[in-house]
Scaffold this motif. Structure first.
Motif, PDB file in Angstrom:
ATOM      1  N   GLN A   1       0.835  -1.191   0.000  1.00 45.38           N
ATOM      2  CA  GLN A   1       0.000   0.000   0.000  1.00 45.38           C
ATOM      3  C   GLN A   1       0.880   1.255   0.000  1.00 45.38           C
ATOM      4  O   GLN A   1       2.009   1.243   0.475  1.00 45.38           O
ATOM      5  CB  GLN A   1      -0.917   0.008   1.228  1.00 45.38           C
ATOM      6  CG  GLN A   1      -1.871  -1.175   1.300  1.00 45.38           C
ATOM      7  CD  GLN A   1      -2.824  -1.235   0.117  1.00 45.38           C
ATOM      8  OE1 GLN A   1      -3.328  -0.200  -0.338  1.00 45.38           O
ATOM      9  NE2 GLN A   1      -3.059  -2.449  -0.391  1.00 45.38           N
ATOM     10  N   GLY A   2       0.319   2.336  -0.539  1.00 45.70           N
ATOM     11  CA  GLY A   2       1.028   3.615  -0.517  1.00 45.70           C
ATOM     12  C   GLY A   2       2.065   3.778  -1.609  1.00 45.70           C
ATOM     13  O   GLY A   2       2.890   4.691  -1.543  1.00 45.70           O
ATOM     14  N   ILE A   3       2.041   2.919  -2.623  1.00 46.11           N
ATOM     15  CA  ILE A   3       3.001   3.019  -3.731  1.00 46.11           C
ATOM     16  C   ILE A   3       2.409   3.924  -4.812  1.00 46.11           C
ATOM     17  O   ILE A   3       1.231   3.811  -5.165  1.00 46.11           O
ATOM     18  CB  ILE A   3       3.318   1.631  -4.319  1.00 46.11           C
ATOM     19  CG1 ILE A   3       3.909   0.721  -3.241  1.00 46.11           C
ATOM     20  CG2 ILE A   3       4.283   1.758  -5.488  1.00 46.11           C
ATOM     21  CD1 ILE A   3       5.219   1.210  -2.682  1.00 46.11           C
ATOM     22  N   TYR A   4       3.236   4.819  -5.341  1.00 49.31           N
ATOM     23  CA  TYR A   4       2.801   5.710  -6.429  1.00 49.31           C
ATOM     24  C   TYR A   4       3.420   5.243  -7.749  1.00 49.31           C
ATOM     25  O   TYR A   4       2.793   4.521  -8.508  1.00 49.31           O
ATOM     26  CB  TYR A   4       3.190   7.156  -6.118  1.00 49.31           C
ATOM     27  CG  TYR A   4       2.440   7.734  -4.943  1.00 49.31           C
ATOM     28  CD1 TYR A   4       1.164   8.259  -5.106  1.00 49.31           C
ATOM     29  CD2 TYR A   4       2.998   7.744  -3.666  1.00 49.31           C
ATOM     30  CE1 TYR A   4       0.459   8.786  -4.030  1.00 49.31           C
ATOM     31  CE2 TYR A   4       2.305   8.269  -2.584  1.00 49.31           C
ATOM     32  CZ  TYR A   4       1.037   8.787  -2.772  1.00 49.31           C
ATOM     33  OH  TYR A   4       0.344   9.298  -1.707  1.00 49.31           O
ATOM     34  N   ALA A   5       4.645   5.654  -8.026  1.00 49.06           N
ATOM     35  CA  ALA A   5       5.304   5.233  -9.262  1.00 49.06           C
ATOM     36  C   ALA A   5       5.840   3.809  -9.096  1.00 49.06           C
ATOM     37  O   ALA A   5       6.346   3.441  -8.026  1.00 49.06           O
ATOM     38  CB  ALA A   5       6.437   6.192  -9.607  1.00 49.06           C
ATOM     39  N   TRP A   6       5.726   3.021 -10.166  1.00 49.33           N
ATOM     40  CA  TRP A   6       6.186   1.622 -10.108  1.00 49.33           C
ATOM     41  C   TRP A   6       6.575   1.188 -11.510  1.00 49.33           C
ATOM     42  O   TRP A   6       5.968   1.595 -12.505  1.00 49.33           O
ATOM     43  CB  TRP A   6       5.063   0.729  -9.584  1.00 49.33           C
ATOM     44  CG  TRP A   6       5.483  -0.689  -9.289  1.00 49.33           C
ATOM     45  CD1 TRP A   6       5.898  -1.194  -8.101  1.00 49.33           C
ATOM     46  CD2 TRP A   6       5.511  -1.788 -10.214  1.00 49.33           C
ATOM     47  NE1 TRP A   6       6.194  -2.526  -8.198  1.00 49.33           N
ATOM     48  CE2 TRP A   6       5.967  -2.928  -9.501  1.00 49.33           C
ATOM     49  CE3 TRP A   6       5.214  -1.929 -11.559  1.00 49.33           C
ATOM     50  CZ2 TRP A   6       6.125  -4.179 -10.092  1.00 49.33           C
ATOM     51  CZ3 TRP A   6       5.373  -3.170 -12.163  1.00 49.33           C
ATOM     52  CH2 TRP A   6       5.819  -4.278 -11.431  1.00 49.33           C
ATOM     53  N   MET A   7       7.606   0.347 -11.566  1.00 48.03           N
ATOM     54  CA  MET A   7       7.956  -0.265 -12.847  1.00 48.03           C
ATOM     55  C   MET A   7       8.607  -1.613 -12.588  1.00 48.03           C
ATOM     56  O   MET A   7       9.210  -1.853 -11.526  1.00 48.03           O
ATOM     57  CB  MET A   7       8.889   0.636 -13.669  1.00 48.03           C
ATOM     58  CG  MET A   7      10.233   0.919 -13.047  1.00 48.03           C
ATOM     59  SD  MET A   7      11.243   1.965 -14.128  1.00 48.03           S
ATOM     60  CE  MET A   7      12.673   2.253 -13.086  1.00 48.03           C
TER      61      MET A   7
END
Length: 730
Positions: free
Chosen positions: A691-697
């Motif tokens: 939870q609480g993740i914004y940008a991801w790759m």
């Protein structure tokens, strides 16, 4: 007020572009046809006067000094009508040309002229060749001007055809091309009299269109674009009113009144246009609009000043050699419409005043010098030794004299400009000691704040790591704004296309910025000055309104553009060095991973090495390596770090199906990049792994043709975004 849908606007835009293009095509046809017909007419013996379409004498006379054409030598005047030549009644210009072609130069013909009093008079006219001077004045010069107007029209239309101001200016210059280039046909062949009359009325309509839309769109036009077309409607009505009089041989001078009405309309339209320019130049809140309006007004003064002086002050009849000055007007307007760069009008006025004084001084000095020498040694004023001596004296004293005159003019008329120049020199010196973005930002803020005192100031620069533009730190060491602009945002696209600053009008903001309206509203800035570079802007300055409550002036704008040009170079240099250092760091990280994999025996140590090197080059608080056990058919974390802390308890344990995007990558074997991790999970029908993740790759881990796992990184910092370049690096 009417607001049209985007589809309707696009259709109307394309339709208007087509109309302007057709009008330009007509102008090209008129220009080429005029050249062809003029060549035939010039081979015909000249009867000694220009007869218009109803065969009345139009009053034009030779451009040669102390000479007159044959008709005027016989006492005929404007409005007298040609009835016959050698007993043959004349009903149109084609018949007149056909009859004259049967004669040669110096032949005598008897003409019957009906005067304005209704009396028929007979005169013997000696046919002559149309002189070279008159060919230049009545044919070559107008056609050359027409060609220039056509080129300018097509040039502006090609670059600004999607903008109302660009189309209005194209219509204006096209009308000028027809009116000026069609003069010779109007005097001789009369094939394009209707088109010429229509173009004259359209020129007046385009003046009104320009006045309402450039350099700033009038508030009354916002939501009512049809108001700009009122001038064209009036011009069309006046043209239709004139149509019935153009070839009325029963009342051969009736068209003159109809034309005079159109002349009056064009004159009033021009007054309205220049009045709006004066209004913008004096009271506009936008320094950009003020600069553009003043530039056009100065260009208009240079273009029309000699004509007005000749007609009103010198009280001479119109001279075709005054026409070349008119080129300046559309050229200056076109330059402003294209918005290449703002002209520094104050600079040109200063330099013009200095060189005008210098010219007066040199001429006066020459006169006094010649008079003084003549008292002691009589010699003509064109004596080569006298001229050579004066040239020698001028060569020695010209530059010191020019420098003194420049100081005198600046100190007397442009004291404020000297203050700005001193500030710019101080800024240039301070900038040489600024070695990073923060120090450059401090120097910029100090100079702008002390000089202009805006209520807010943001310096945005490009962040290549996140591929976005962010605000530099203020005096408290924190960014002056949390608002960020993507490299593809409308504001960035504006500075990529335009070379001039942007002043936001809260009443009618530019349509190109529609996607950034919310950000710009929160930012609260009014004036934006780009920090330009070769390929894309390195950033921009965003200033609020002055604390004094006054509007920014063109001098303020010149100051901002000068320091922004210098800052752009400094920022580009710093960013280039930073990019090189980052690339070296990335290459070192890749090299260490490659070396570590070859020498490290424990699997866990390999994963630790990959995490350590990735964290150095990609900002992240979340690092997962998901693996797939093919034999047991389940997914698990081979390595997991949350908030920079390794979660050993969650590793090597089967994961529920559909947890995290790593399983999606393993299934499809393709990378995923997103700036909104929860929404991406929702769109793919998976459960977020954290939870609480914004940008991801994340990227697949491949062994040959088989995908055995996935490596994913994410950030809980909302200001961090991931780029395609970072994905490729991962």
């Amino acid at each position: 007020m009417i607001y049209y849908s985007e589809r309707t606007k696009a259709v109307v835009n394309r339709l208007l572009q087509a109309v302007v293009l057709v009008y330009q095509a007509v102008a090209v046809v008129v220009f080429i046809s005029t050249l062809t017909m003029a060549g035939e007419w010039l081979r015909t013996p000249f009867i000694g006067g220009f007869f218009e379409h109803t065969l009345v004498l139009n009053g034009s006379d030779t451009s040669e000094d102390d000479k007159s054409w044959a008709m005027y030598k016989q006492g005929f005047k404007v409005g007298d009508q040609l009835i016959s030549v050698d007993g043959t009644p004349i009903v149109n210009s084609d018949q007149l040309s056909g009859i004259l072609n049967s004669y040669s130069v110096n032949d005598i013909v008897n003409v019957v002229i009906r005067t304005t009093e209704g009396v028929d008079e007979t005169a013997a006219i000696s046919l002559q060749e149309f002189s070279t001077a008159d060919r230049t004045a009545y044919f070559i010069l107008p056609e050359l001007l027409s060609l220039i107007f056509l080129i300018v029209s097509l040039w502006i239309f090609g670059l600004r055809r999607a903008e109302p101001a660009g189309r209005a200016f194209s219509i204006f210059t096209t009308s000028l091309a027809i009116v000026v280039g069609g003069l010779f046909d109007l005097y001789t062949s009369h094939q394009f009299t209707y088109i010429w009359t229509f173009a004259l009325g359209t020129a007046g309509g385009s003046f009104i269109d320009l006045a309402l839309g450039f350099p700033q769109e009038a508030r009354v036009v916002v939501g009512r674009p049809y108001i700009r077309w009122i001038g064209y409607v009036v011009g069309l009505v006046l043209f239709l009113n004139a149509v019935g009089t153009l070839f009325n041989f029963d009342n051969p001078t009736a068209y003159i009144t109809a034309w005079q009405v159109i002349y009056g309309f064009v004159g009033l339209s021009a007054i309205f246009y220049f009045g709006m320019l004066f209004y913008h130049a004096l009271v506009s809140r936008s320094p950009v609009v003020k600069n553009q309006a003043r530039t056009i007004l100065i260009g208009s003064l240079i273009a029309f000043g000699p004509v007005v002086f000749w007609l009103l002050v010198a009280r001479q009849s119109f001279n075709p050699y005054l026409l070349p000055f008119l080129i300046i007007f559309p050229l200056v307007n076109g330059y402003v419409v294209l918005r290449f760069r703002l002209l520094r009008t104050d600079y040109w006025v200063r330099q013009g005043l200095v060189y005008a004084l210098l010219t007066v001084f040199v001429i006066t000095a020459y006169g006094l010098f010649v008079s003084g020498v003549a008292l002691f040694l009589p010699m003509p004023s064109d004596n080569p030794y006298l001229i050579g001596g004066l040239v020698f004296v001028i060569a020695i004293f010209l530059e010191p004299l020019r420098t003194r005159l420049q100081k005198f003019v600046d100190g007397t008329f442009f004291r404020g400009q000297r203050v700005y120049e001193d500030r710019i020199r101080t800024f240039s010196h301070q900038l040489t000691t600024a070695l990073d973005l923060d120090s450059i930002g401090r120097v910029l803020r100090q100079q702008i704040t002390t000089t202009l005192s805006p209520d807010r100031l943001h310096v945005f620069t490009y962040d290549p790591l996140n591929d976005q533009y962010t605000a530099l730190a203020g005096e408290d060491g924190r960014p002056t704004s949390d608002i960020r602009f993507a490299s593809t945002s409308p504001l960035v696209q504006y500075f990529q296309k335009e070379k001039i600053p942007l002043y936001l009008d809260s009443i009618n903001p530019p349509s190109i910025l529609k996607g950034d309206e919310a950000r710009l509203s929160l930012l609260g800035a009014r004036l934006f000055v780009g920090l330009r570079s070769d390929d894309k802007p390195v950033g921009w300055l965003a200033l609020g309104a002055p604390l004094s409550g006054d509007a920014y002036t063109p001098k303020d704008l010149d100051f901002l553009e000068s320091i922004s040009d210098q800052s752009s170079v400094a920022i580009s240099r710093v960013q280039t060095v930073a990019n090189l250092e980052r690339r070296v760091q990335e290459m070192n990280a890749l090299s260490r991973v490659s070396q570590g994999v070859n020498v490290t025996l424990r699997f866990d140590d390999v994963l630790e090495l990959i995490f350590a090197q990735t964290a150095q080059i990609i900002p992240s608080t979340y690092f997962h390596i998901s693996l797939y056990n093919k034999d047991a058919n389940y997914f698990y974390y081979g390595f997991r770090v949350d908030d920079n802390e390794r979660m050993v308890s969650l590793e090597n344990r089967p994961l529920p199906s559909g947890t995290g995007l790593g399983q999606e990558i393993i299934h499809k074997g393709r990378p995923i990049i997103t700036q909104d991790y929860p929404r991406e999970c929702q769109s793919r029908n998976t459960t977020p792994s954290s939870q609480g993740i914004y940008a991801w790759m994340g990227v697949p881990l491949n062994s040959g043709a088989e995908t055995i796992g996935a490596l994913g990184v994410g950030s809980r910092d909302a200001t961090v975004t991931y780029t395609r370049a970072q994905l490729d690096l991962l």
